[in-house]
Design an enzyme around this catalytic site. Structure first.
Site, short mmCIF file in Angstrom:
data_model
loop_
_atom_site.label_atom_id
_atom_site.label_comp_id
_atom_site.label_asym_id
_atom_site.label_seq_id
_atom_site.Cartn_x
_atom_site.Cartn_y
_atom_site.Cartn_z
N LYS A 45 21.92 18.84 26.43
CA LYS A 45 23.16 18.93 27.22
C LYS A 45 24.36 19.20 26.31
CE LYS A 45 25.22 14.85 28.43
NZ LYS A 45 26.61 14.72 27.94
N ASN A 46 24.49 18.42 25.23
CA ASN A 46 25.70 18.51 24.42
C ASN A 46 25.74 19.73 23.51
OD1 ASN A 46 26.59 16.27 25.70
ND2 ASN A 46 26.21 14.85 24.01
N CYS B 70 37.39 6.92 29.74
CA CYS B 70 36.21 6.79 30.60
C CYS B 70 35.59 5.44 30.32
CB CYS B 70 35.25 7.95 30.42
SG CYS B 70 34.22 7.83 28.98
N ARG C 137 39.05 7.62 24.46
CA ARG C 137 38.68 9.02 24.23
C ARG C 137 39.87 10.00 24.23
NH1 ARG C 137 32.95 10.16 27.00
NH2 ARG C 137 32.85 11.59 25.24
N ASP D 203 24.85 7.58 21.05
CA ASP D 203 24.17 7.88 22.31
C ASP D 203 22.78 7.26 22.40
OD1 ASP D 203 26.37 9.28 23.13
OD2 ASP D 203 25.56 11.26 22.69
N ARG E 189 23.43 13.40 35.34
CA ARG E 189 24.36 14.18 34.50
C ARG E 189 23.67 14.63 33.22
NH1 ARG E 189 28.53 10.94 32.35
NH2 ARG E 189 28.53 12.78 31.04
#
Ligand code: EPU
Length: 417
Positions: free
Chosen positions: A22-23, A117, A122, A305, A397
């Site tokens: 994803k990233n 968030c 952030r 993560d 997500r």
């Protein structure tokens, strides 16, 4: 709203194929804005965050098509918008990644400021300072960043913190700038290297990716390219932890072991047997998990993560472990949910002390962050009885078909609509 129901107590066995990262995909898809022909992207994961960036690119006027499995084609000629509106950025903060490319290509961008968030404040101050250093004029009004520049010009910029998306935004802005940009103390994550490789295939001149200094010689235009997205190291790590946790024997296929050095080392120290063969990693869980201490750090340090997933492993380990979170100020939201399952965790500042317990017991739980939600599935795999994970949209997500992949490994994991 969907829920994931996990019946604990099954050992995981078999093979699992890892999806594209994803990233890595998010900035590379945003980089389409820098060219006007058709870019082809392969191995793109099917995720809500990918749908969000597609929606944003389409809103800006790009043509986005999918005609084959996991392949997306994007043509960004005739862009009609320079604004990323609140409703799209609110859904996914990585939408900020269009700021650099829009400014470089069209000379202006108006992007809704992402707020904080669930995991921290952030800020994006370094994205903005770097762009200002390259000659952009930046204003913050009505919740939007408004950036303009006739043509950005290369300069020398030091990042106070090696921010991942900040490095990506500045790199994408610098590729079309006049002259040479040097970015110092940049992020060194594999996703940064993947973006630099993708941009270089489009004709950019970037060197140093993977080190802490990037040198970017600006060019007048980029041309479209055919790019394959690298495997998701966090998804791979999540399944590796699942194997160790359940005393299982899982081979993670289509991953990049070189991107997972810190994780593999820590996992070995827990007693898991790790066999690396090319692009696959076999993880055989130990009889009893040994505690290890973990400190999250920028790459090549241990990834934030993966912090929540390792905390689950430590919750049922023999002994005491300390997990320090140094990247985000509030990334322990999973702790109170894990406690509901019987974990013995005390938090003090940015450190969590985990005393391993003999067993966890299933309960309804929920989390407000993607990786925290993944950690709750892991906890459910070893908890006695049933664990019900609410707010599944966080998982969607960032994990492709997570319940199917777990089910194929023998876990009793089901989505209930
Ligand atoms: N920071 C600043 N100023 C900035 C930017 C960042 O002070 O201008 C600070 C942040 O507050 C934080 C630290 O720098 O304390 C690192 O944040 P970073 O900017 O690197 O995070 P990010 O780019 O917003 C990406 C990933 C995250 C991952 C982090 C850290 C993407 C789309 N997101 O976020 O992924 O946790 O890097 O590795 O690449 C996830 O996938 O679940 C996820 C949250």
């Amino acid at each position: 709203m969907d829920k994931i129901v996990v019946e604990g107590g099954r050992q995981l066995n078999g093979e699992v194929r890892i999806s594209g990262a994803k990233n890595a995909a998010l900035p590379i898809l945003a980089a389409s804005l820098l060219t006007d022909g058709t870019n082809t992207y392969r191995n793109v994961p099917r995720l809500h965050d990918i749908a969000s960036i597609r929606e944003l690119l389409a809103y800006l006027g790009a043509r986005v098509e999918t005609d084959e499995d996991h392949v997306i084609r994007i043509k960004a000629n005739g862009l009609c918008q320079t604004e990323a509106p609140y409703d799209l950025v609110r859904k996914m903060r990585a939408s900020i990644l269009v700021l650099g490319p829009l400014l470089a290509r069209l000379g202006k961008a108006r992007v809704s400021l992402p707020g904080g968030c669930a995991i921290g404040a952030r800020p994006i101050n370094l994205h903005l300072k770097g762009l200002a250093r390259m000659g952009a004029s930046i204003e913050l009004t009505h919740g939007y960043v408004e950036a303009t520049a006739d043509r950005l010009k290369g300069d020398d910029f030091y990042l106070d913190v090696p921010t991942v998306t900040g490095t990506e935004n500045l790199m994408m802005a610098a590729v079309l700038a006049r002259g040479t940009t040097i970015l110092r103390n940049v992020a060194r994550e594999p996703e940064i290297v993947a973006l630099a490789d993708a941009l270089n295939r489009m004709g950019a001149r970037i060197s140093g990716a993977g080190s802490s200094v990037l040198t970017i010689h600006g060019v007048d235009a980029l041309t479209p390219a055919d790019i394959s997205i690298i495997p998701d190291r966090i998804e791979a790590g999540t399944f590796m932890v699942a194997s160790a946790l359940t005393g299982g024997d899982v081979t993670v296929l289509n991953c990049e072991p070189d991107h997972m050095g810190a994780m593999l080392n820590k996992l070995r120290l827990t007693g898991a047997r790790i066999t690396v063969k090319g692009r696959s990693v076999r993880v055989q869980g130990p009889e009893k998990i040994t505690s290890v201490d973990i400190k999250t750090l920028p790459y090549p340090g241990f990834p934030t993560d993966m912090q929540a997933q390792f905390m689950v492993l430590m919750s049922v380990a023999r002994g005491l472990s300390i997990i320090s979170e140094t990247i985000f100020e509030n990334r322990f939201i999973h702790v109170s949910e894990l406690r509901r399952l019987g974990a013995d965790i005390t938090v003090s500042g940015n450190a969590a002390m985990i005393k391993g317990v003999d067993h966890l017991s299933g309960a309804p739980v929920m989390a407000t962050d993607l990786r925290a939600s993944a950690s709750l599935i892991l906890a459910g795999l070893v908890a006695e009885g049933q664990t019900v994970i609410n707010r599944v949209y966080h998982l969607d997500r960032g994990y492709e078909a997570i319940e199917d992949k777990f089910a194929r490994l023998g876990a009793a994991v089901q989505r209930v609509r």
